[in-house]
Motif scaffolding. Structure first.
Motif, PDB file in Angstrom:
ATOM      1  N   THR A 200      30.336  33.433  23.956  1.00  0.00           N
ATOM      2  CA  THR A 200      29.450  33.101  22.831  1.00  0.00           C
ATOM      3  C   THR A 200      28.264  34.056  22.911  1.00  0.00           C
ATOM      4  O   THR A 200      28.203  34.926  23.784  1.00  0.00           O
ATOM      5  CB  THR A 200      28.958  31.645  22.909  1.00  0.00           C
ATOM      6  N   ASP A 201      27.301  33.866  22.046  1.00  0.00           N
ATOM      7  CA  ASP A 201      26.104  34.711  22.096  1.00  0.00           C
ATOM      8  C   ASP A 201      25.298  34.485  23.369  1.00  0.00           C
ATOM      9  O   ASP A 201      24.514  35.358  23.776  1.00  0.00           O
ATOM     10  CB  ASP A 201      25.203  34.428  20.885  1.00  0.00           C
ATOM     11  N   THR A 202      25.491  33.334  24.012  1.00  0.00           N
ATOM     12  CA  THR A 202      24.683  33.009  25.191  1.00  0.00           C
ATOM     13  C   THR A 202      25.519  32.797  26.451  1.00  0.00           C
ATOM     14  O   THR A 202      24.975  32.443  27.490  1.00  0.00           O
ATOM     15  CB  THR A 202      23.859  31.733  24.940  1.00  0.00           C
ATOM     16  N   LEU A 203      26.822  32.997  26.375  1.00  0.00           N
ATOM     17  CA  LEU A 203      27.693  32.790  27.531  1.00  0.00           C
ATOM     18  C   LEU A 203      28.635  33.983  27.662  1.00  0.00           C
ATOM     19  O   LEU A 203      29.474  34.221  26.799  1.00  0.00           O
ATOM     20  CB  LEU A 203      28.498  31.495  27.362  1.00  0.00           C
ATOM     21  N   TRP A 204      28.474  34.744  28.755  1.00  0.00           N
ATOM     22  CA  TRP A 204      29.249  35.955  28.985  1.00  0.00           C
ATOM     23  C   TRP A 204      30.030  35.827  30.283  1.00  0.00           C
ATOM     24  O   TRP A 204      29.530  35.301  31.278  1.00  0.00           O
ATOM     25  CB  TRP A 204      28.334  37.179  29.089  1.00  0.00           C
ATOM     26  N   ALA A 205      31.259  36.312  30.273  1.00  0.00           N
ATOM     27  CA  ALA A 205      32.113  36.248  31.464  1.00  0.00           C
ATOM     28  C   ALA A 205      32.591  37.649  31.837  1.00  0.00           C
ATOM     29  O   ALA A 205      32.680  38.546  31.000  1.00  0.00           O
ATOM     30  CB  ALA A 205      33.313  35.337  31.206  1.00  0.00           C
ATOM     31  N   ARG A 206      32.907  37.811  33.112  1.00  0.00           N
ATOM     32  CA  ARG A 206      33.505  39.054  33.599  1.00  0.00           C
ATOM     33  C   ARG A 206      34.524  38.700  34.676  1.00  0.00           C
ATOM     34  O   ARG A 206      34.261  37.880  35.561  1.00  0.00           O
ATOM     35  CB  ARG A 206      32.451  40.009  34.163  1.00  0.00           C
ATOM     36  N   LEU A 207      35.698  39.330  34.575  1.00  0.00           N
ATOM     37  CA  LEU A 207      36.773  39.114  35.541  1.00  0.00           C
ATOM     38  C   LEU A 207      37.206  40.466  36.091  1.00  0.00           C
ATOM     39  O   LEU A 207      37.414  41.418  35.345  1.00  0.00           O
ATOM     40  CB  LEU A 207      37.971  38.423  34.869  1.00  0.00           C
ATOM     41  N   ALA A 208      37.342  40.538  37.408  1.00  0.00           N
ATOM     42  CA  ALA A 208      37.835  41.754  38.053  1.00  0.00           C
ATOM     43  C   ALA A 208      38.871  41.365  39.090  1.00  0.00           C
ATOM     44  O   ALA A 208      38.679  40.407  39.851  1.00  0.00           O
ATOM     45  CB  ALA A 208      36.701  42.533  38.706  1.00  0.00           C
ATOM     46  N   ILE A 209      39.984  42.096  39.117  1.00  0.00           N
ATOM     47  CA  ILE A 209      41.086  41.848  40.054  1.00  0.00           C
ATOM     48  C   ILE A 209      41.493  43.190  40.659  1.00  0.00           C
ATOM     49  O   ILE A 209      41.578  44.199  39.953  1.00  0.00           O
ATOM     50  CB  ILE A 209      42.297  41.206  39.362  1.00  0.00           C
ATOM     51  N   VAL A 210      41.767  43.206  41.944  1.00  0.00           N
ATOM     52  CA  VAL A 210      42.204  44.433  42.606  1.00  0.00           C
ATOM     53  C   VAL A 210      43.346  44.102  43.559  1.00  0.00           C
ATOM     54  O   VAL A 210      43.400  43.013  44.144  1.00  0.00           O
ATOM     55  CB  VAL A 210      41.032  45.093  43.365  1.00  0.00           C
ATOM     56  N   ASN A 211      44.282  45.036  43.678  1.00  0.00           N
ATOM     57  CA  ASN A 211      45.403  44.898  44.602  1.00  0.00           C
ATOM     58  C   ASN A 211      45.594  46.245  45.308  1.00  0.00           C
ATOM     59  O   ASN A 211      45.774  47.272  44.648  1.00  0.00           O
ATOM     60  CB  ASN A 211      46.679  44.518  43.851  1.00  0.00           C
ATOM     61  N   ASN A 212      45.525  46.261  46.642  1.00  0.00           N
ATOM     62  CA  ASN A 212      45.644  47.489  47.423  1.00  0.00           C
ATOM     63  C   ASN A 212      46.789  47.372  48.422  1.00  0.00           C
ATOM     64  O   ASN A 212      46.824  46.421  49.217  1.00  0.00           O
ATOM     65  CB  ASN A 212      44.346  47.769  48.191  1.00  0.00           C
ATOM     66  N   THR A 213      47.718  48.320  48.370  1.00  0.00           N
ATOM     67  CA  THR A 213      48.821  48.336  49.333  1.00  0.00           C
ATOM     68  C   THR A 213      49.100  49.762  49.764  1.00  0.00           C
ATOM     69  O   THR A 213      48.915  50.718  49.001  1.00  0.00           O
ATOM     70  CB  THR A 213      50.111  47.748  48.732  1.00  0.00           C
ATOM     71  N   ASP A 214      49.526  49.917  51.004  1.00  0.00           N
ATOM     72  CA  ASP A 214      50.101  51.173  51.489  1.00  0.00           C
ATOM     73  C   ASP A 214      50.932  50.870  52.725  1.00  0.00           C
ATOM     74  O   ASP A 214      50.887  49.760  53.267  1.00  0.00           O
ATOM     75  CB  ASP A 214      49.031  52.242  51.764  1.00  0.00           C
ATOM     76  N   ASP A 215      51.701  51.872  53.163  1.00  0.00           N
ATOM     77  CA  ASP A 215      52.625  51.676  54.278  1.00  0.00           C
ATOM     78  C   ASP A 215      51.986  51.921  55.633  1.00  0.00           C
ATOM     79  O   ASP A 215      52.624  51.683  56.665  1.00  0.00           O
ATOM     80  CB  ASP A 215      53.826  52.619  54.137  1.00  0.00           C
ATOM     81  N   GLY A 216      50.732  52.423  55.672  1.00  0.00           N
ATOM     82  CA  GLY A 216      50.137  52.798  56.936  1.00  0.00           C
ATOM     83  C   GLY A 216      50.648  54.141  57.420  1.00  0.00           C
ATOM     84  O   GLY A 216      51.551  54.741  56.829  1.00  0.00           O
ATOM     85  N   TYR A 217      50.066  54.628  58.514  1.00  0.00           N
ATOM     86  CA  TYR A 217      50.433  55.958  59.003  1.00  0.00           C
ATOM     87  C   TYR A 217      50.587  56.021  60.521  1.00  0.00           C
ATOM     88  O   TYR A 217      50.885  57.071  61.073  1.00  0.00           O
ATOM     89  CB  TYR A 217      49.387  56.985  58.556  1.00  0.00           C
ATOM     90  N   LEU A 218      50.373  54.906  61.242  1.00  0.00           N
ATOM     91  CA  LEU A 218      50.578  54.887  62.689  1.00  0.00           C
ATOM     92  C   LEU A 218      51.954  54.289  62.963  1.00  0.00           C
ATOM     93  O   LEU A 218      52.174  53.095  62.743  1.00  0.00           O
ATOM     94  CB  LEU A 218      49.488  54.077  63.387  1.00  0.00           C
ATOM     95  N   TYR A 219      52.866  55.130  63.433  1.00  0.00           N
ATOM     96  CA  TYR A 219      54.272  54.723  63.597  1.00  0.00           C
ATOM     97  C   TYR A 219      54.504  54.243  65.020  1.00  0.00           C
ATOM     98  O   TYR A 219      54.158  54.926  65.994  1.00  0.00           O
ATOM     99  CB  TYR A 219      55.184  55.895  63.286  1.00  0.00           C
TER     100      TYR A 219
END
Length: 774
Positions: A200-219
């Protein structure tokens, strides 16, 4: 399981949004070329109100979200290349989700809930005193601010070294957002969604989502896979309500979940006289010699290990902040900040990096905290002032279970120390409470234009309450005999009575005073003096009741900082910004964590070094000779030494070097932004940065092997905004382009068990980022 599935669903939604075609794309008209001297003001909150960076009489570094994005920095550990005097390493014996911060040589190696860090992490205005899950807040940020030196008045106790503050983006009254995906080597797949939604004019929302993946590098050659893989998700929901012209309420909910590999490690140095390197000890446990295992590891290199331990790092955090601002008049406002944070962490590390269970540590940590800060601030004539009160309380259970010198189970080791028959647990339940009142004011002298005096004071009261329950699988680990005599049925409390309640109170006034003078256009000189304090506590690992009852005292610091911040504009339109700060800090009773080599399991204790001094300085610059080319960089110098350090047992450690205090750290960056046709996009830029750190001691208990060597990193990136007039942008990055091999200390107990283990730094990584803004 349901929680994890929710995260997976959110990640899939984010990835799907990244694939949406661009619609209703706005075509922007070509703009005239701006002058090189046009530089955006950087707004910081170092004094709990919004100010221009160049107007703050303190050493502050602000890291932009563009810098983090271009370098693909997704964890707080990556910030170590972005700010002078900031050193971030994996927690000693811990994991990648529990980093250790150091600023100007000040850090805290002890990670239990019975001690506090000297560099505080803030998520918005909420302190995160336990670094478990610290990576969770590094997305959808307005900026990262690094404040150096003691922050005793406005940010409270336990900030004798400084603070790192993550400032989230706030909701606005305009609809918009972005979706992005990054694909890179080592299986990197990161996705992010940000949505700004005015309800509304007086109610503001914000949504943020993050997803991080990798296989790594130390075998791990025994497990047949990489062990330091990444798999974490974050969510932030913000709601801003403006019920009237004078009231604003902002709610921010942060959630983070990680279920990933541990740091992983390998052995770098061995002591032939280590406790389990004798022939009888090895024969009874089926161990080869430490020297032969070291030779095998050296042949593998530092990105392959033969640990055979399925290490892991699991953490969930929830942080809630509710901030209400009420403007009482044009000159007076009040603010209330209510905060809540819950942390649950479970990790398992093979701290020796060997194919034998020489020392495995499993840690389970639960913490819940509440805080409330009330502020009243305003302007009275030439006096700009703020006053307030602060309350903080936390409860937690901290369990560090280890197995030392168990029989070798073969190539694959168990996934928990509880699978071994003789584990030892350092187990404490604690409650910490803090109260404070504070006031600070800045007075602008009418008789001398540009001259201001700032003074502030804070009174802190701290309470610690703990129940120690240290035990093995069969017996209590501490005795009631304070003379370290062997336990007997009469002195050993047994498991049923294995608890020791302890408590302690501390209080200390802290303050700051500074004089600053604005001369010319965009130039500021200042001198500041601050008195900071970090509360004391208990060691958790002593072997006797008397040892557990011994407290370490609060540390205090008095520093002097002199600085000059200046913007220089030249007749040809060129721009130069130079910020310089030099400091001297005198520490009393500085807290250090020492290893007692006479006990098995290894016992460590926090003690006070009587006096230490740290001096040095930082220099940051930005030079823009023309609008299309920019040079920037920083240099920090730190000279830290103990003036007097007599450890328990009357051992003189005054000549020991400081941990995590490299003498020189510097970075140089260049960015070229050529003019391109409007139909190709709004901006195309090419960047390169060079980072160097000197070698430094990485352990409070010094020995000749406790050294992290110097290293240098070359990072490259390209950024193409509004590709072909669309709302899509492309970015490319190559970090550690020369594939420099470097490492960090994992655990160093060379003089006792006989090893120094390391965890590798990131190898060459590269990738491409696609972002669509709407």
């Amino acid at each position: 399981m349901a929680f994890n599935n929710t995260w997976r669903t959110l990640a899939l939604v984010t990835s799907a949004l990244c694939a949406m075609p661009a619609v209703a794309t706005a075509q922007s008209a070509p703009q005239s070329e701006p002058e090189a001297s046009n530089v955006d003001d950087i707004i910081v909150t170092a004094r709990r109100r919004e100010e221009r960076l160049q107007d703050v009489p303190l050493a502050v570094t602000a890291v932009s979200t563009e810098s983090l994005e271009r370098a693909n920095i997704t964890t707080v550990s990556g910030l170590r290349t972005q700010a002078p005097s900031l050193v971030i390493t994996p927690g000693v014996g811990a994991n990648k989700n529990t980093p250790t911060f150091a600023i100007r040589g000040q850090s805290q190696q002890e990670l239990t809930i019975l001690a506090d860090p000297s560099v505080s992490l803030y998520i918005g205005d909420i302190v995160a005193p336990r670094s478990q899950g610290a990576n969770g807040g590094l997305f959808d940020l307005a900026s990262v601010q690094v404040l150096k030196g003691p922050q005793g008045t406005l940010f409270g106790r336990n900030s004798t070294g400084g603070i790192v503050q993550l400032i989230p983006n706030a909701p606005t009254g305009t609809f918009g957002g972005s979706v992005g995906v990054t694909v890179g080597n080592f299986g990197t797949l990161n996705s992010e969604l940000a949505l700004n939604l005015p309800l509304t004019d007086t109610l503001w929302a914000r949504l943020a989502i993050v997803n991080n993946t990798d296989d790594g590098y130390l075998y791990d050659v025994n497990l047949g896979r990489n062990v330091n893989f990444t798999d974490n998700q974050g969510l932030r929901f913000s709601l801003r309500w403006l019920p009237s012209d004078t009231i604003t309420n902002t709610l921010v909910v942060d959630a983070f979940h990680a279920d990933e590999g541990g740091s992983g490690g390998y052995i770098r140095d061995v002591n032939p006289a280590g406790s389990f390197n004798s022939a009888p000890a090895r024969a009874s446990r089926n161990y080869p010699t430490l020297e032969s295992m070291l030779a095998d590891q050296q042949a593998r290199g530092n990105r392959r290990t033969a640990s055979g331990t399925p290490t892991f790092s699991k953490v969930d955090t929830l942080t809630i902040a509710n901030t209400t601002v009420f403007e009482l008049s044009d000159s007076v406002s009040i603010k209330n900040i209510l905060g809540y944070r819950d942390v649950s962490s479970h990790n398992y590390e093979d701290t020796d990096g060997l194919p034998i269970p020489l020392l495995e540590i499993e840690r389970q940590f639960e913490q819940e905290q509440w805080s409330n800060e009330f502020q009243i601030f305003g302007q009275t004539g030439a006096l700009n002032w703020i006053a307030g009160a602060y309350y903080f309380t936390e409860e937690g259970l901290d369990s560090g279970t280890s197995i030392t010198g168990a029989v070798d189970p073969g190539l694959i080791q168990p996934s928990s120390v509880f699978a071994y028959p003789s584990w030892a647990d350092t187990r404490v339940a604690a409650e910490n409470t803090s109260y404070a009142v504070f006031a600070q004011g800045t007075y602008a002298f009418a008789g001398v234009e540009g001259l201001s005096l700032t003074a502030g004071i804070r009174q802190n009261w701290d309470e610690r309450s703990v129940v120690v329950q240290n035990r093995t699988n069969a017996a209590c680990r501490f005795t009631t005999d304070g003379d370290n005599n062997p336990a007997t049925p009469e002195t050993n409390p047994g498991l049923a009575g294995c608890f020791l309640p302890l408590s302690a109170d501390y209080s200390e006034p802290t303050w700051n005073v500074s004089l600053d003078y604005k001369f010319g256009d965009g130039k500021l000189a200042y001198i500041a003096h601050r008195h900071g304090y970090r509360t004391g506590g208990f060691g958790a690992r002593a072997a006797t009741e008397a040892g557990l009852q011994r407290t370490f005292q609060p540390e205090t610091v008095d520093d002097v900082e002199v600085g000059v911040k200046a913007d220089w504009r030249f007749g040809n339109g060129a721009f130069l910004r130079t910020n310089l700060a030099v400091f001297y800090a005198d520490y009393q009773d500085i807290q250090r964590l020492l290893t007692d080599p006479t006990t098995i399991p290894i016992t460590t204790v926090t003690v006070n070094a009587q006096q230490a001094s740290i001096k040095g300085g930082e220099f940051e610059f930005l030079f823009r000779p023309v609008q299309s080319f920019e040079l920037s960089g920083f240099w920090s110098y730190t000279d830290a030494e103990f003036d007097e350090f007599i450890a328990p047992g009357n051992i003189d450690l005054s000549s020991s070097p400081f941990a995590r205090a490299p003498k020189n750290v510097y970075s140089l960056s260049a960015r070229y932004t050529p003019t391109i046709p409007a139909n190709l996009g709004s901006e195309l830029s090419f960047g390169a940065s060079w980072f160097h750190t000197d070698s430094y001691v990485d352990n409070d208990t010094f020995n000749v092997t406790a050294i992290s060597p110097e290293y240098e990193l070359l990072n490259l990136n390209m950024d193409w905004r509004n590709v072909y007039g669309t709302d899509a942008s492309l970015g490319f990055y190559i970090n550690n382009a020369l594939d420099e091999e470097y490492d960090f200390g994992l655990l160093n107990i060379y003089t006792s068990l006989g090893f120094n283990s390391r965890t590798p730094g990131d190898p060459r990584t590269y990738g491409v980022r696609l972002k669509y803004e709407f």
